[in-house]
Design an enzyme around this catalytic site. Structure first.
Site, PDB file in Angstrom:
ATOM      1  N   MET A 145       0.957  -1.147  -0.115  1.00  0.00           N
ATOM      2  CA  MET A 145      -0.140  -0.005  -0.165  1.00  0.00           C
ATOM      3  C   MET A 145       0.833   1.047   0.033  1.00  0.00           C
ATOM      4  O   MET A 145       1.743   1.373   0.760  1.00  0.00           O
ATOM      5  CB  MET A 145      -0.920   0.143   1.405  1.00  0.00           C
ATOM      6  CG  MET A 145      -1.491   1.442   1.565  1.00  0.00           C
ATOM      7  SD  MET A 145      -2.245   1.582   3.045  1.00  0.00           S
ATOM      8  CE  MET A 145      -3.698   0.727   3.056  1.00  0.00           C
ATOM      9  N   ASN A 146       0.569   2.266  -0.837  1.00  0.00           N
ATOM     10  CA  ASN A 146       1.087   3.628  -0.624  1.00  0.00           C
ATOM     11  C   ASN A 146      -0.095   4.616  -0.473  1.00  0.00           C
ATOM     12  O   ASN A 146      -1.126   4.413   0.259  1.00  0.00           O
ATOM     13  CB  ASN A 146       2.160   4.010  -1.327  1.00  0.00           C
ATOM     14  CG  ASN A 146       1.910   4.052  -2.870  1.00  0.00           C
ATOM     15  OD1 ASN A 146       1.867   2.869  -3.609  1.00  0.00           O
ATOM     16  ND2 ASN A 146       1.972   5.200  -3.652  1.00  0.00           N
ATOM     17  N   ASP A 147      -0.137   5.597  -1.328  1.00  0.00           N
ATOM     18  CA  ASP A 147      -1.099   6.776  -0.888  1.00  0.00           C
ATOM     19  C   ASP A 147      -2.258   6.366  -0.587  1.00  0.00           C
ATOM     20  O   ASP A 147      -3.054   5.763  -1.231  1.00  0.00           O
ATOM     21  CB  ASP A 147      -0.922   7.778  -2.092  1.00  0.00           C
ATOM     22  CG  ASP A 147       0.543   8.112  -2.587  1.00  0.00           C
ATOM     23  OD1 ASP A 147       1.436   7.721  -2.030  1.00  0.00           O
ATOM     24  OD2 ASP A 147       0.436   8.601  -3.831  1.00  0.00           O
ATOM     25  N   PHE A 168      -2.481   5.393 -10.976  1.00  0.00           N
ATOM     26  CA  PHE A 168      -1.931   6.072  -9.780  1.00  0.00           C
ATOM     27  C   PHE A 168      -2.947   7.214  -8.949  1.00  0.00           C
ATOM     28  O   PHE A 168      -4.130   6.935  -9.286  1.00  0.00           O
ATOM     29  CB  PHE A 168      -0.965   7.047 -10.422  1.00  0.00           C
ATOM     30  CG  PHE A 168       0.574   6.466 -10.766  1.00  0.00           C
ATOM     31  CD1 PHE A 168       0.420   5.073 -10.885  1.00  0.00           C
ATOM     32  CD2 PHE A 168       1.723   7.053 -10.820  1.00  0.00           C
ATOM     33  CE1 PHE A 168       1.835   4.575 -11.256  1.00  0.00           C
ATOM     34  CE2 PHE A 168       2.911   6.554 -11.196  1.00  0.00           C
ATOM     35  CZ  PHE A 168       2.937   5.275 -11.271  1.00  0.00           C
ATOM     36  N   SER A 169      -2.456   7.689  -8.089  1.00  0.00           N
ATOM     37  CA  SER A 169      -3.318   8.429  -7.004  1.00  0.00           C
ATOM     38  C   SER A 169      -4.333   9.308  -7.818  1.00  0.00           C
ATOM     39  O   SER A 169      -4.123   9.931  -8.665  1.00  0.00           O
ATOM     40  CB  SER A 169      -2.437   9.247  -6.069  1.00  0.00           C
ATOM     41  OG  SER A 169      -1.797   8.214  -5.186  1.00  0.00           O
ATOM     42  N   ARG A 190       0.207  14.421 -11.916  1.00  0.00           N
ATOM     43  CA  ARG A 190      -0.452  13.463 -11.307  1.00  0.00           C
ATOM     44  C   ARG A 190      -1.357  13.775  -9.905  1.00  0.00           C
ATOM     45  O   ARG A 190      -0.984  14.718  -9.571  1.00  0.00           O
ATOM     46  CB  ARG A 190       0.315  12.190 -11.207  1.00  0.00           C
ATOM     47  CG  ARG A 190       1.623  12.453 -10.372  1.00  0.00           C
ATOM     48  CD  ARG A 190       2.283  11.193 -10.129  1.00  0.00           C
ATOM     49  NE  ARG A 190       3.818  11.414  -9.429  1.00  0.00           N
ATOM     50  CZ  ARG A 190       4.795  11.802  -9.979  1.00  0.00           C
ATOM     51  NH1 ARG A 190       5.360  12.040 -11.143  1.00  0.00           N
ATOM     52  NH2 ARG A 190       6.028  11.855  -9.041  1.00  0.00           N
ATOM     53  N   GLU A 228       3.793  16.298  -5.400  1.00  0.00           N
ATOM     54  CA  GLU A 228       2.911  14.956  -5.368  1.00  0.00           C
ATOM     55  C   GLU A 228       1.736  15.313  -4.629  1.00  0.00           C
ATOM     56  O   GLU A 228       1.708  15.869  -3.645  1.00  0.00           O
ATOM     57  CB  GLU A 228       3.706  13.576  -5.117  1.00  0.00           C
ATOM     58  CG  GLU A 228       4.855  13.452  -6.029  1.00  0.00           C
ATOM     59  CD  GLU A 228       5.657  12.088  -5.645  1.00  0.00           C
ATOM     60  OE1 GLU A 228       5.638  11.183  -6.715  1.00  0.00           O
ATOM     61  OE2 GLU A 228       5.782  11.699  -4.505  1.00  0.00           O
TER      62      GLU A 228
HETATM   63  C1  FRU Z   1       3.210   9.632  -4.352  1.00  0.00           C
HETATM   64  C2  FRU Z   1       3.011   8.817  -5.553  1.00  0.00           C
HETATM   65  C3  FRU Z   1       2.187   9.545  -6.403  1.00  0.00           C
HETATM   66  C4  FRU Z   1       1.802   8.593  -7.513  1.00  0.00           C
HETATM   67  C5  FRU Z   1       2.015   7.349  -6.631  1.00  0.00           C
HETATM   68  C6  FRU Z   1       2.314   6.058  -7.477  1.00  0.00           C
HETATM   69  O1  FRU Z   1       3.541   8.479  -3.236  1.00  0.00           O
HETATM   70  O2  FRU Z   1       4.215   8.919  -6.072  1.00  0.00           O
HETATM   71  O3  FRU Z   1       2.611  10.782  -7.082  1.00  0.00           O
HETATM   72  O4  FRU Z   1       0.495   8.854  -7.884  1.00  0.00           O
HETATM   73  O5  FRU Z   1       2.694   7.395  -5.392  1.00  0.00           O
HETATM   74  O6  FRU Z   1       1.858   4.941  -6.723  1.00  0.00           O
END
Ligand code: FRU
Length: 481
Positions: free
Chosen positions: A33-35, A94-95, A152, A206
Site C-alpha cells: 500500500m502507498n498513498d 496512480f493516485s 498526477r 505530489e
Molecule cells: C506518491 C506517488 C504519487 C503517485 C503514486 C504512485 O507517493 O508517487 O505521486 O501517484 O505515488 O503509486
C-alpha cells in the site's frame, strides 16, 4: 476475468503473516500500500481507496484497493476498485480522489501509459463496482511549460457550482507546481491556472490537496526531494502545508504560513475529506519511500496514519485524532503527580495497542520523556531536550535498524520544536504494534514513526536526566476494535 476480480481472488487466497500488523490502522489485506486515494464521504459511507499492489509486498502496477466505514475507524474490505486494464492506464492507476455527484461516486485518478500521465474518470452507482469512462484531462490540456511525464494525483472538490481539481506537476525548468482545473460536469475540464510553484528546482509536487479550513484556504502537497531545513524536512520527501487564499478566478494562491505537516519519519501523501458534520479530516501514508521495508518478508507493506481532524490555531495547522476513536477505548488507567528521577514505570501503564496521554512537567530535568516498546534492553525514546529545545523521537535502539535514502541524514532520529508552557509539555501517544503517533500540545506538532521492536516488548518507562521531572497527569487506554 477482469483484472479487479483477479486481484480479489488473489486476496482471498493469500494471507500476509500477522507479524507487526497494526490493529486499528488501515493496512492492505496483503501486498503493498502507498498513498491514500479517494478519501471521501459518499453514498452514505466513508470511503478509503489506496495505491495497491496486491501481488507483492513491493511497489508494482498500481491498483486501487478499497475500504468502507461508518465511523472512520472500523473499516471493511471492499472489492478492488481499479486495475490497470485499459491502454491509457496500462502502466498503473496512480493516485487521485473521489467525489459524489447525483448519487454516483466518481473517481478521478492518474492513468499512466508509458511516459504519459493523464487524468481519467471512473464511476460507480453502488459505491462498490466501478466503470471507467476514460481520459478527461489529457496532455493537450497542459500548459506549454508543464511536464507530460509528471502530471498526477488530482484532488477534486466542489466550489461555487464548479468542480475543481488541483493536480501535481513539474515546471519545465524543474520547480514543482500545483495546477488547477475547472469543470461543470467532471468530464469536461479546462485549465484554470498554476496556483503555486516551489522555489528551487529538481522538485515535484505530489498529491496536492485543497480544503477550506475555517477562515483560510489550506493547500497540502507532498514534495519530492525537498531539502532539509534545520530539524524540518528530514525525510527524503516531505508533506507540507500552506495556509493562505486561493483566488479561483485568477488561479493564484497567496500563501501566508507554511510548514511540514508531520515531524516524524513516516508520513506522506496526506489527503482530506469533509465529514457530514463539517469536520476536515486528513489521513496519510504511514511509510516513506526508499526505506528498509521491515514487513516485506511477511507479505505486506504500508499502512495509514489515524484519521486526524484539522483546525487552525494562531494560523498554524493543528491535528487531533478523530473523536470516533474514543469509542474504542478500554481499560482506563489514570494517575497524577508522579515524580520522575532516573527511570520510573507507572502501574498499569504498558502496552503496544494503546493510547497514552500525559502532561510532563519538566521540573529541573535537562532531558525528560518516555521510553516505549521496552524489553530485551531495547526501546524507542521520546523526550524533550532542554538544551536544544526540541522533542526527539529516537528509534535507533529498537532492535531493527531502518535505513533510508542517501538523501536522508538517517532514518533513526527525528526532532521538532515545541512550545513549553509553564514548564510543561502535553504528549498524546498512539501505539499500534509497530507504529507510534505522537501529538504534542494538543496537536500543535505531530511525529509519526514505525517502530519494529520485539513483539513482546511492551514496557513503558518514564525518565528524567539532570534533575527531577513530574508526570502531572496521565491517562492510558487500550484501543480495541
Ligand atoms: C506518491 C506517488 C504519487 C503517485 C503514486 C504512485 O507517493 O508517487 O505521486 O501517484 O505515488 O503509486
Amino acid at each position: 476475468m477482469t483484472k479487479t476480480k483477479e486481484a480479489d481472488l488473489y486476496i482471498a487466497r493469500s494471507k500476509s503473516a500477522a507479524a507487526y500488523r497494526h490493529t486499528y490502522h488501515i493496512m492492505p489485506p496483503v501486498g503493498w500500500m502507498n498513498d491514500p486515494n479517494g478519501f471521501s464521504y459518499a453514498l452514505g459511507k466513508y470511503h478509503f481507496f489506496y495505491q495497491f499492489h496486491p501481488y507483492a509486498a513491493a511497489w508494482g502496477p498500481m491498483h486501487w484497493g478499497h475500504y468502507t466505514s461508518e465511523d472512520l475507524i472500523k473499516w471493511e474490505l471492499a472489492p478492488t476498485a481499479l486495475a490497470p486494464d485499459e491502454p491509457y492506464d496500462k502502466d498503473g492507476c496512480f493516485s487521485g480522489s473521489a467525489i459524489e455527484r447525483e448519487k454516483k461516486l466518481y473517481l478521478l485518478y492518474t492513468a499512466v501509459s508509458g511516459a504519459l500521465q493523464q487524468q481519467a474518470l471512473a464511476l460507480s452507482e453502488d459505491g462498490v463496482t466501478f466503470r471507467k469512462k476514460g481520459l478527461v484531462i489529457s496532455e493537450k490540456d497542459l500548459p506549454r511549460d508543464a511536464s507530460k511525464t509528471n502530471f498526477r494525483d488530482p484532488k477534486v472538490f466542489e466550489k461555487d457550482g464548479f468542480f475543481y481539481a488541483v493536480i501535481g506537476s513539474k515546471h519545465s525548468e524543474g520547480a514543482g507546481q500545483v495546477l488547477l482545473y475547472r469543470s461543470r460536469d467532471l468530464e469536461n475540464w479546462e485549465y484554470a491556472g498554476c496556483p503555486w510553484r516551489t522555489e528551487g528546482d529538481e522538485l515535484m509536487c505530489e498529491c496536492p490537496d485543497y480544503v477550506r479550513l475555517g477562515e483560510k484556504d489550506l493547500l497540502l502537497s507532498s514534495i519530492q526531494f525537498l531539502h532539509r531545513d534545520g530539524w524540518r524536512n528530514e525525510n527524503v520527501h516531505t508533506a507540507r502545508y500552506l495556509t493562505g487564499e486561493l483566488d479561483f478566478g485568477a488561479g493564484k494562491f497567496y500563501p501566508e504560513i507554511g510548514d511540514e505537516v508531520d515531524s516524524g519519519f513516516d508520513f506522506y501523501a496526506p489527503q482530506t475529506l469533509v465529514t457530514p458534520d463539517g469536520r476536515t479530516v486528513m489521513i496519510a501514508w504511514m511509510q516513506m519511500w526508499d526505506r528498509t521495508y521491515v514487513t516485506a518478508p511477511y507479505g505486506w507493506v504500508g499502512a495509514t496514519t489515524l484519521p486526524r481532524e484539522l483546525s487552525l490555531k494562531n494560523g498554524r495547522l493543528v491535528q487531533t485524532p478523530v473523536r470516533e476513536l474514543e469509542k474504542y477505548r478500554k481499560n482506563p488507567v489514570k494517575a497524577e503527580n508522579i515524580a520522575v528521577l532516573g527511570e520510573r514505570a507507572i502501574e498499569g501503564v504498558r502496552g503496544t495497542k494503546c493510547e497514552i496521554s500525559f502532561t510532563l512537567d519538566l521540573g529541573t530535568a535537562k532531558r525528560a520523556g518516555v521510553k516505549l516498546f521496552c524489553g530485551h534492553n531495547l526501546e524507542a525514546v521520546l523526550f524533550y531536550d532542554r538544551a536544544s529545545e526540541l522533542v526527539l523521537f529516537d528509534r535507533s535502539n529498537t532492535g531493527t535498524l531502518i535505513s533510508g535514502s542517501t538523501r536522508e541524514r538517517d532514518a533513526l532520529i527525528r526532532r521538532c520544536a515545541v512550545r513549553v508552557k509553564e514548564n510543561r509539555i502535553k504528549f498524546r501517544l498512539f501505539l499500534d504494534v509497530s507504529s507510534l503517533e505522537v501529538f504534542l500540545n494538543d496537536g500543535e506538532r505531530t511525529m509519526t514513526g514505525l517502530v519494529y521492536a520485539p513483539q513482546d516488548a511492551d514496557g513503558v518507562v518514564f525518565f528524567a536526566e539532570g534533575g527531577t521531572a513530574k508526570i502531572a497527569e496521565i491517562e492510558k487506554y487500550d484501543i480495541v476494535l
